[in-house]
Each structure stands twice: as C-alpha cells, then as structure tokens.
Design a protein around this motif. Structure first.
Motif, PDB file in Angstrom:
ATOM      1  N   ASN A   1      25.631 -39.036  23.590  1.00  0.00           N
ATOM      2  CA  ASN A   1      26.602 -40.074  23.283  1.00  0.00           C
ATOM      3  C   ASN A   1      26.151 -40.963  22.128  1.00  0.00           C
ATOM      4  OD1 ASN A   1      27.748 -42.968  23.807  1.00  0.00           O
ATOM      5  ND2 ASN A   1      29.183 -41.514  24.702  1.00  0.00           N
ATOM      6  N   GLN A   2      24.861 -41.295  22.112  1.00  0.00           N
ATOM      7  CA  GLN A   2      24.424 -42.231  21.076  1.00  0.00           C
ATOM      8  C   GLN A   2      24.586 -41.631  19.689  1.00  0.00           C
ATOM      9  OE1 GLN A   2      20.159 -42.341  22.412  1.00  0.00           O
ATOM     10  NE2 GLN A   2      19.859 -42.658  20.251  1.00  0.00           N
ATOM     11  N   ALA A   3      24.572 -40.301  19.629  1.00  0.00           N
ATOM     12  CA  ALA A   3      24.722 -39.669  18.321  1.00  0.00           C
ATOM     13  C   ALA A   3      26.189 -39.457  17.957  1.00  0.00           C
ATOM     14  CB  ALA A   3      23.979 -38.342  18.298  1.00  0.00           C
ATOM     15  N   VAL A   4      26.948 -38.846  18.855  1.00  0.00           N
ATOM     16  CA  VAL A   4      28.293 -38.417  18.441  1.00  0.00           C
ATOM     17  C   VAL A   4      29.380 -39.457  18.698  1.00  0.00           C
ATOM     18  CG1 VAL A   4      27.734 -35.996  18.772  1.00  0.00           C
ATOM     19  CG2 VAL A   4      28.864 -37.255  20.616  1.00  0.00           C
ATOM     20  N   HIS A   5      29.078 -40.506  19.465  1.00  0.00           N
ATOM     21  CA  HIS A   5      30.104 -41.516  19.721  1.00  0.00           C
ATOM     22  C   HIS A   5      30.584 -42.090  18.389  1.00  0.00           C
ATOM     23  CE1 HIS A   5      32.449 -44.234  21.959  1.00  0.00           C
ATOM     24  NE2 HIS A   5      31.712 -45.305  21.813  1.00  0.00           N
ATOM     25  N   PHE A   6      31.862 -42.417  18.309  1.00  0.00           N
ATOM     26  CA  PHE A   6      32.482 -42.979  17.097  1.00  0.00           C
ATOM     27  C   PHE A   6      32.740 -41.932  16.017  1.00  0.00           C
ATOM     28  CE2 PHE A   6      29.953 -47.047  18.143  1.00  0.00           C
ATOM     29  CZ  PHE A   6      30.970 -47.553  18.919  1.00  0.00           C
ATOM     30  N   SER A   7      32.336 -40.670  16.233  1.00  0.00           N
ATOM     31  CA  SER A   7      32.465 -39.701  15.139  1.00  0.00           C
ATOM     32  C   SER A   7      33.669 -38.778  15.360  1.00  0.00           C
ATOM     33  CB  SER A   7      31.197 -38.856  15.034  1.00  0.00           C
ATOM     34  OG  SER A   7      31.221 -37.862  16.047  1.00  0.00           O
ATOM     35  N   ASP A   8      33.885 -37.881  14.396  1.00  0.00           N
ATOM     36  CA  ASP A   8      34.972 -36.911  14.491  1.00  0.00           C
ATOM     37  C   ASP A   8      34.782 -35.932  15.642  1.00  0.00           C
ATOM     38  OD1 ASP A   8      37.052 -37.308  12.587  1.00  0.00           O
ATOM     39  OD2 ASP A   8      35.605 -36.927  11.003  1.00  0.00           O
ATOM     40  N   TRP A   9      33.554 -35.813  16.119  1.00  0.00           N
ATOM     41  CA  TRP A   9      33.296 -34.980  17.297  1.00  0.00           C
ATOM     42  C   TRP A   9      34.266 -35.348  18.416  1.00  0.00           C
ATOM     43  CZ3 TRP A   9      29.222 -31.578  19.037  1.00  0.00           C
ATOM     44  CH2 TRP A   9      29.147 -31.436  20.415  1.00  0.00           C
TER      45      TRP A   9
ATOM     46  N   VAL B   1      29.157 -33.762  13.828  1.00  0.00           N
ATOM     47  CA  VAL B   1      27.708 -33.581  13.793  1.00  0.00           C
ATOM     48  C   VAL B   1      27.157 -34.089  12.455  1.00  0.00           C
ATOM     49  CG1 VAL B   1      25.869 -31.867  13.802  1.00  0.00           C
ATOM     50  CG2 VAL B   1      27.772 -31.664  15.413  1.00  0.00           C
ATOM     51  N   VAL B   2      27.885 -33.798  11.388  1.00  0.00           N
ATOM     52  CA  VAL B   2      27.443 -34.273  10.070  1.00  0.00           C
ATOM     53  C   VAL B   2      27.395 -35.800  10.051  1.00  0.00           C
ATOM     54  CG1 VAL B   2      28.118 -34.418   7.643  1.00  0.00           C
ATOM     55  CG2 VAL B   2      28.252 -32.225   8.851  1.00  0.00           C
ATOM     56  N   GLU B   3      28.465 -36.422  10.546  1.00  0.00           N
ATOM     57  CA  GLU B   3      28.496 -37.896  10.581  1.00  0.00           C
ATOM     58  C   GLU B   3      27.346 -38.435  11.419  1.00  0.00           C
ATOM     59  OE1 GLU B   3      33.338 -38.541  10.174  1.00  0.00           O
ATOM     60  OE2 GLU B   3      32.438 -38.104  12.104  1.00  0.00           O
ATOM     61  N   ALA B   4      27.171 -37.839  12.604  1.00  0.00           N
ATOM     62  CA  ALA B   4      26.138 -38.332  13.513  1.00  0.00           C
ATOM     63  C   ALA B   4      24.771 -38.292  12.828  1.00  0.00           C
ATOM     64  CB  ALA B   4      26.120 -37.505  14.787  1.00  0.00           C
ATOM     65  N   ARG B   5      24.511 -37.210  12.146  1.00  0.00           N
ATOM     66  CA  ARG B   5      23.191 -37.087  11.511  1.00  0.00           C
ATOM     67  C   ARG B   5      23.026 -38.121  10.402  1.00  0.00           C
ATOM     68  NH1 ARG B   5      20.668 -31.619  10.020  1.00  0.00           N
ATOM     69  NH2 ARG B   5      19.194 -33.228   9.417  1.00  0.00           N
ATOM     70  N   LEU B   6      24.078 -38.308   9.607  1.00  0.00           N
ATOM     71  CA  LEU B   6      23.956 -39.279   8.514  1.00  0.00           C
ATOM     72  C   LEU B   6      23.837 -40.703   9.047  1.00  0.00           C
ATOM     73  CD1 LEU B   6      26.394 -37.658   5.983  1.00  0.00           C
ATOM     74  CD2 LEU B   6      23.960 -38.066   5.647  1.00  0.00           C
ATOM     75  N   TRP B   7      24.558 -40.999  10.125  1.00  0.00           N
ATOM     76  CA  TRP B   7      24.501 -42.360  10.673  1.00  0.00           C
ATOM     77  C   TRP B   7      23.130 -42.658  11.248  1.00  0.00           C
ATOM     78  CZ3 TRP B   7      29.804 -42.047  13.684  1.00  0.00           C
ATOM     79  CH2 TRP B   7      30.837 -42.056  12.748  1.00  0.00           C
ATOM     80  N   GLN B   8      22.461 -41.619  11.719  1.00  0.00           N
ATOM     81  CA  GLN B   8      21.134 -41.868  12.273  1.00  0.00           C
ATOM     82  C   GLN B   8      20.060 -41.898  11.198  1.00  0.00           C
ATOM     83  OE1 GLN B   8      20.740 -39.200  15.727  1.00  0.00           O
ATOM     84  NE2 GLN B   8      21.297 -40.998  16.916  1.00  0.00           N
TER      85      GLN B   8
END
Lengths: 414, 480
Positions: free
Chosen positions: B328-336, B397-404
């Motif tokens: 959740n901490q990674a993909v929340h708020f994303s297009d996922w 997944v792309v968004e999550a990685r960049l946000w982290q």
C-alpha cells in the motif's frame, strides 16, 4: 452435489445470521467510523493550538471551488506517516489540522503533488498564471487550465481565482503559525511517546518540504561546471516556459509575472550566484527553487544558463564618471543594494523582494539602463530616470549604471 | 398485471426489463464518454479549451457516478425485474411503481446529477459526487426499490431462499444503510473524522451495492443458463455471510498511514486479507458449478458471468494484497489503483451486468437478439479491459518507484505518458465492445434470444426455472 432443503437448524441459523449481519454492519460503523472519530476528536482537542485561524469568507469560497473542480482527485491533502511522503511534502498531517474541513479533501489519487502544505510555496502571481494556463509556467504539466476564472489574462483574475488562491494559502497555515511552540504543545499532549508512528508527525526534516518553495536564506551546495547538453535539456523542459528558449524572458508564462522573469541573455552570473538561485529560488517572486534537482543537474543548469549570456563590448570608463556614479550610488542605492553592492543594505529587511547583488552577477549596460529608467515591475526597484520622477539626471543615470557594473567580483574559478 | 408478457410463462414485467436494459446501455455510453474525454485530457490537457463544463475534475465525477448509477444501477434494475419473479414465483410489487422508479432513477437522479456536476454543484467525496439534493432522491429511490423488490421474497419465508435472493435482499438493505454514511456524514463531521466515514462508504459502495447485486446475477445466471445446479448451497451461504461481515470492515484501508488510529487501520487491513480468502471460497463454488460449461461457454450471458467470476477472484486477491502496508505504501495514490477499480467495475461488475441483461433479454420473447454481435462484444471488452488494466498497472508501478526515489514530481507525470496513451487507446476497444453489445440487444431477429438459448443450451432452458430449485434438484417441468 445433491443438497436437499436445508434442515431446520440451518434455517433458524439464517434468522440469527440476519440479525448478526445487521449487527456486523453496525459494528463496522462503530469500529471504523465512530470510535476512530472519537479518538481523533480527542486528539484535536488536546493537540490543537488554542486559536487556529479557521477560514475567512473568501477562503471558504475558494474551498468550494476546489471541491467543485475536483482538485482533490489529482491532489491529496494528507501527508502520510511515511518517510517518502515526509521528504517530499513535509510533516505528516495531524488530526487537528483538518478540523475545519467540511467535508474532508484528503483524496485518494495523486496526479499532481500533495497540497496539504501549499501555503507559502508560491506567490500569487505564479498561482494566477498557473491557473490561467498551467503549461505556460510548467511546460509538462497535465493540470487543467482554469482560464474561465479570469477576464482574458492572468493579470485579471476574477473573484473565483482570488478566492482559490486565498484558500491555497490556508493549507498548512495553522501548523506553520503554531510554530515550534505549537509543535511542542501538540507533542506534549499527544500522549504518544512510545508510538513510533505518531512521533513521526513531529520529526519531519521540514514542516513544508516543497522543493519549489523559495526561501531567503539557506546554504546552497557548491556548483561546478556540469554537462551543458543535460543543462540544455533541463532548461528546455523546466525553465524555457518562463525565461524563453534563448533566455530572453519571452516564454509564454512571462506575461503575467510580476516581477517578470530575468532576461538571461543580458546577465552574467557567477556559479555561486546560480547555486543560490537554483537552491533557494527568489523569495517573493515566481522564480521557484529547484531543490528536487540533484547537484549534478543544478550544475548542468548553471553551466547552460551561463551560455545564454551574450557578452557585449565593454567600453573603458573615465574615472570622473565612476566617481560620480559612486556618489550617486552611495546616496540613492546603498541603503538597499548595500555599500559594497552585495544586496545587503540596511533597508533589506523591509523589502518583500531582496535587492540584487552586484558582486556575484552583472546585467549588461543596456539592461542596467533599462532597469534604471523603468524600474522593475512588482518590486521596490523604482524608476530613477529624469522622465519619470526626475530623481536622477541622464548623466547621473549612466554614471551609476557604469558604477554598479564595476562592482562585479570575478572569481578565479569562473 | 396487464402489462406483463404471458409468453414467458411468468410474471416477469418484460417492459421494465427492456426499458432498464436499454437505459443502462445508453447511460453507459454517456458515462464512458466522460471517462474517455477525461483520459484524453491527461494527454492533451487543453482539449476542453478551459471550458468549466469540460474541465477534468467535473468529467471525472460524472464518469464514476454515471457508471455506478446510470449503467450498473439500470442494469441491476433490469436484472431484478427478471430475477425477482423467477426466484419468488411472485411479481414485483407494482408495475406503476416500476414506471415511477424508472423515471426517478434516470430523469431525477442520473441526468440531473450529471448536469449539476458539470455546472459546478457537487461534493468532493468519492462515489458520492452527486450533490446533496440528488442524494436525497437516491435514498428515496433505494427505499422504493426495497418496496418494489423485497416483499415477494418475504411472502415466502426466508428459510427457503436461494443465495441470489440473499444477495439481492442484503444488497438493497445494506446500501440503504451505507449510502447516507458516505454522502451525508462527511458534510457534518470534519476532516480526518469525516474521512473515516468516507472510507467506509468508498468500500461499501462497491462491497454492499455493486458486489452483492453482481454476485446475485452470477449465482442466478450460472444454474439458469447452464442447467446445472450450484455446486454447494452451503458454501454459497457461507460465502454470502462472510462477505457481508467482512466488506464493511474494509473501509479504512483507503487511508493507510494516515492519522486515523492505527488499530482501525490494522483491523481494516486484516479484514481485507480475510475477504480475499472468502472470495476464494465463493469463486471456487462458482467455478465448480461451471464445470462442464468450459471457460468460454457458447451461451454468451453465461460466458459473460463466468468471466466476471474470474475477474472477481483476480480483483479481490489484488485488493487483499494492495491493502497490506508494504504494498500500500508504494502503490497507493497511483494509477495502479485506477487499474484495480477498472478491473472491479469494468471487469467484474460490468461483465456480470452484461450477462444479467443478456440473460434476461434472451427471455423477452419479442426482443431482438444478435448472437454474433454479443460474441464480438465479449472479445472486444475482454481485450479492451486487459489492455487498460495492464497499462494502468505498469503506470502505477512506474509512479510508485519514482515517488519513492528523489526524482522531481513531474518526472512521474512524464514517465507514465506512454501508458496513458495506451490506456486511452484501450478505450477504443471498449467502445467497440459496447457498440457490439448494443447491437446484440437491438439488431438480429425478434425472439432470436430464445432461439440462441435453444441452440446453445437446449430447449428446456427456455422454460422458466428457479435456480433455487435447481440447486435442490426439484427442476420445474415444462408445464410450470
């Protein structure tokens, strides 16, 4: 499978289950709605500063506009208790900060960044141009344009646009105003010494970590010569919207900004100056800070910005003209620009926008004279020419122009 | 009642099935148009020319409200007008009430709701964007739906009910409870406290309205169209009760790592994991019932619902996984998450709804039906959904990685553009699929639905059957 009609015991169990079903729904509301609500209410009571500002009529209207336009479907207003959120946006959201949110605007999707700490991040002129035409300031933005809130230009915001910007200025404001005293109060009453997660709310590196938020002081890293091609690319994507493709201050965003973007073709800058500008932005102006760029990228940008400068032939100056210039400067300019031209005069603390530093950068002669004749819109740099208010004669004007340009201190490394 | 068709040998009000079925598809086209414009605006943000009526946020509100009320609401109503009489052997309360309800639902709720949102009157609450005036009518409509559909069930005594009936009763009653919680409470209770209630409704809209009615369709259509009883009535009921216990306890998983007390978050996360287990149970029962029908049955409504079952499994397991803190901490708020909701609403719910409408439609003796168009519809929707889901999941997944990482925010916007382009293009397949679905209902010979049933499953399936009875092996004879 051959099932016969359920036996009587099972049939009775349906009745029991039906009652239990309603019970479970009620339980969910109690456990996940009412009970957390009470905890949050109590937290709000004990941790809130005594007199949070609440919203004025205009700010409330702005909030309604934010609601109706679905801003919350691209922007959250909730910094999570996570290091990744804290580094990007700042301190995690406390319950009391949301006490005036009817209804809440937390959001569940981020296409744009979180806005819980937006207050003080950008000046109003930036917001107006950004709402009027987002891509004219942020070339790759996908934010919708809200031009209907203006009378045909970003300089003429209607009430809606004013209210919206007023509302954005409230986001995070109460926490900011509560200051370190407020943080200490909240922390003391939080009753959560042992709770690692709750403690995170008080341990963010910065309350507002927005990398574009300008600041007046701050220690910039040393920039060195960087990759010019990388700088060119970064410039085209991030800076050309305001400064124009060749740095001539003719980008699409330039028109509504006060002060307007600097004409980079007419300015020579030392690396240390560019480091300050790129790390801190220029407080009070639309020039954002770029702390989200790595040191290498900021170096690349600095290198490229220096290539935009178009040097002009420098005439040698008669000494008597420089003496006149020094005198005029001392009498008229030093209180702002400082006796050595470092931008640190006695009046600085009263100025919304800091005066230019002539030791670390230098405008061309033409640009200097233009500024002296016209002043700089949106700053306290007034026009000085004879035709405006007759404060300086034509001779004094060019003398002081020569003089300020002589203040540049060239570094050996440059 | 006079308006009922006699030829189906039942008390089904075919006019109302037909009217809601058509309305569903028309509303669907409007709803996806909102969605497609909004998705295109993410590629060309100035497409709307700055007109407030075409502004992204307002279209986004109308897209999901339209899908919820306009498409799924009408589709469920169409199905209920068919299924309730079949399940209970009694007609619904009143045909006149049915006409009022039709008008209320479409011309007092959906159409004005859309217009008001576009004109700037709305609430910024997820799955509750229509303004408060509309909400009041929704509550009225939900009450009238209870009056219309519930009495036939109770006339018979609840111990005899087939599982679809339970889902219908549960869905209608619990939606009535949950709706005000999501729509009114956050207006009265501020900030984080209101968000706790909002989170409950975000999940209940899906869990207590969409899921029960979609499952009612699936449980109904599988035995009715395959002529095989449900594998286990006991598992059906177990699954039903566990769903109703667990769904409402999920809500807070929409606000993980927020200031809402950690124990509530952990409770919701645990319930989310358990829910996944329960769905495995439900789906196992359904798939076992489908043994022998193949993955892609010839009868298209049956094929739609069996695929809906598989989507249900996938989306639920995905939900259980993404509620867990580490994910959740990674993909929340994303297009996922947008991918997840399309798998739920366009995959599970829409395939079930399409199956439900199709099944009821085939049994309207005078309605047109086009088997080939339906076949196309199935494959186009399948491909469109897959393309959309894959694009959005990768984007997430792309968004999550960049946000982290410490990349500038805008890098995440730039990086997902190719996937957004892919997503917008996937809507071409989806539109084509829905056009085919519309043609499936409006072209072809009159009465072809019955003929198609005859050809695919055999003539005896045309007769009115009660899935409840088929589950307990008392299959009605042709004379019923």
């Amino acid at each position: 499978m051959n099932e016969q009609r359920p036996p009587r015991a099972l049939r009775m169990s349906y009745l029991v289950a039906s009652i239990a079903g309603v019970g479970f729904f009620a339980m969910s509301v109690l456990l996940l709605g009412v009970w957390p609500g009470q905890v949050l209410e109590e937290q709000t009571r004990v941790m809130s500063p005594e007199h949070p500002l609440g919203l004025s009529a205009s700010e409330r209207r702005g909030r309604e506009i934010y609601s109706r336009e679905g801003c919350a479907y691209c922007h959250t207003q909730q910094v999570r208790y996570l290091h990744s959120d804290m580094e990007r946006f700042g301190a995690p959201t406390l319950a009391w900060e949301t006490r005036f949110d009817y209804p809440h605007l937390w959001g569940t999707r981020r296409i744009g960044p979180d806005l819980a700490r937006e207050s003080g991040s950008h000046p109003a002129d930036w917001h107006f141009v950004h709402f009027y035409a987002p891509r004219s300031v942020v070339a790759d933005s996908v934010m919708p344009a809200y031009s209907a809130m203006f009378d045909g230009s970003p300089d003429r915001p209607k009430q809606d646009a004013r209210d919206l910007v007023a509302y954005l200025e409230t986001l995070g404001r109460d926490r900011e105003l509560a200051g370190s005293e407020g943080e200490a109060h909240a922390r003391a009453n939080c009753n959560c010494d042992k709770d690692e997660m709750s403690q995170m709310a008080f341990h963010a590196p910065e309350l507002n970590a927005n990398p574009h938020k300008t600041r007046r002081t701050g220690s910039p890293p040393a920039l060195v010569t960087g990759s010019e091609s990388r700088g060119k690319d970064l410039y085209a994507r991030n800076c050309a919207s305001c400064h124009g493709p060749q740095g001539r201050a003719d980008g699409p965003g330039a028109a509504g900004l006060h002060p307007p973007p600097t004409n980079l073709a007419e300015h020579y800058y030392r690396y240390d100056r560019l480091s300050i500008v790129l790390t801190n932005g220029i407080a009070g102006t639309a020039m954002p800070a770029w702390r989200d760029f790595s040191i290498a990228d900021r170096s690349a940008l600095a290198t490229f910005v220096r290539t935009l400068y178009v040097p002009q032939p420098e005439p040698t100056l008669p000494q008597n003209l420089l003496d006149l210039g020094a005198r005029v400067y001392k009498e008229n300019c030093a209180q702002c620009h400082g006796s050595t031209g470092a931008g640190d005069g006695t009046a600085v603390s009263e100025l919304r926008i800091a005066p230019s530093n002539f030791r670390t950068g230098r405008p061309t002669l033409g640009e200097t004279l233009r500024v002296l004749r016209n002043g700089i819109d949106g700053t306290q740099m007034a026009p000085w020419g004879a035709d405006t208010n007759g404060r300086l004669s034509e001779a004094e004007l060019s003398a002081v122009a020569y003089y300020v340009r002589s203040l540049l201190v060239v570094q050996s490394s440059d | 009642m006079s308006s009922q068709s006699k030829s189906a040998g039942s008390s089904v009000n075919q006019q109302l099935v037909y009217a809601h079925g058509l309305a569903a598809v028309v509303m669907l086209f409007v709803s996806i148009t909102f969605g497609i414009i909004a998705s295109t605006e993410l590629l060309w943000p100035d497409l709307g020319g700055g007109s407030p009526w075409l502004s992204w946020g307002r279209l986004r509100y109308d897209h999901t409200q339209g899908i919820l009320f306009g498409w799924l609401g009408n589709a469920f109503l169409a199905f209920l007008y068919h299924a309730v009489p079949v399940l209970t052997g009694r007609s619904v309360t009143s045909a006149r009430l049915g006409q009022w309800l039709f008008g209320l639902w479409n011309f007092v709720i959906v159409v004005p709701g859309w217009m008001l949102v576009l004109a700037g009157f709305s609430q910024p609450l997820e799955w509750a964007e229509f303004p408060l005036v509309i909400d009041a009518f929704v509550v009225l409509a939900l009450l009238l739906m209870a009056v219309q559909f519930l009495p036939p069930f109770f006339a018979r005594g609840i111990e005899d009910l087939y599982v679809s009936s339970w889902y219908i009763i549960g869905g209608l009653i619990f939606t009535l409870f949950a709706y005000p919680m999501g729509n009114f409470v956050p207006e009265l209770v501020p900030g984080a406290r209101g968000a706790a209630f909002s989170g409950l409704w975000i999940h209940d809209a899906v869990g207590l309205f969409v899921t029960p009615l979609a499952l009612a369709i699936i449980y109904f259509v599988i035995p009715a169209a395959s002529r095989r009883p449900i594998y286990s009535h006991f598992l059906s009921m177990l699954g039903f009760w566990l769903l109703f216990f667990l769904y409402p306890l999920n809500g807070t998983h929409h606000y993980v790592f927020s200031v809402i007390p950690m124990s509530a978050q952990i409770g919701a996360i645990t319930a989310s994991a358990l829910l996944g287990v329960d769905v495995i149970l439900v789906v196992a029962n359904l798939l076992l019932s489908l043994r022998g029908s193949g993955w892609f049955p010839r009868d298209l409504p049956l094929r739609f619902v069996s695929t809906a079952t598989v989507f249900y499994l996938l989306v639920s397991i995905q939900g259980s996984v993404q509620a867990q803190m580490s994910v959740n901490q990674a993909v929340h708020f994303s297009d996922w998450v947008i991918g997840h909701s399309h798998l739920a609403m366009l995959g599970f719910a829409t395939f079930a709804a399409a199956g439900g409408i199709g099944h009821a439609w085939q049994r309207i003796p005078w309605a047109r039906y086009n088997h080939r168009a339906m076949d196309w519809s199935y494959w186009l929707l399948f491909a469109g959904l897959a393309a959309m889901f894959i694009n959005l999941t990768i984007a997430g997944v792309v968004e999550a990685r960049l946000w982290q990482s410490n990349a500038p925010w805008l890098d995440s916007v730039r990086a997902v553009r190719p996937f957004w382009i892919g997503r917008t293009h996937s809507s071409l397949l989806i539109v084509a699929g829905f056009i085919a679905f519309f043609m499936g209902l409006t072209t072809g010979p009159k009465g072809a639905g019955l003929a198609a049933v005859e050809e695919t499953v055999g003539l005896d399936a045309i007769d009115e059957i009660s899935p409840r009875l088929s589950a307990s092996h008392e299959v009605h004879g042709a004379a019923s």
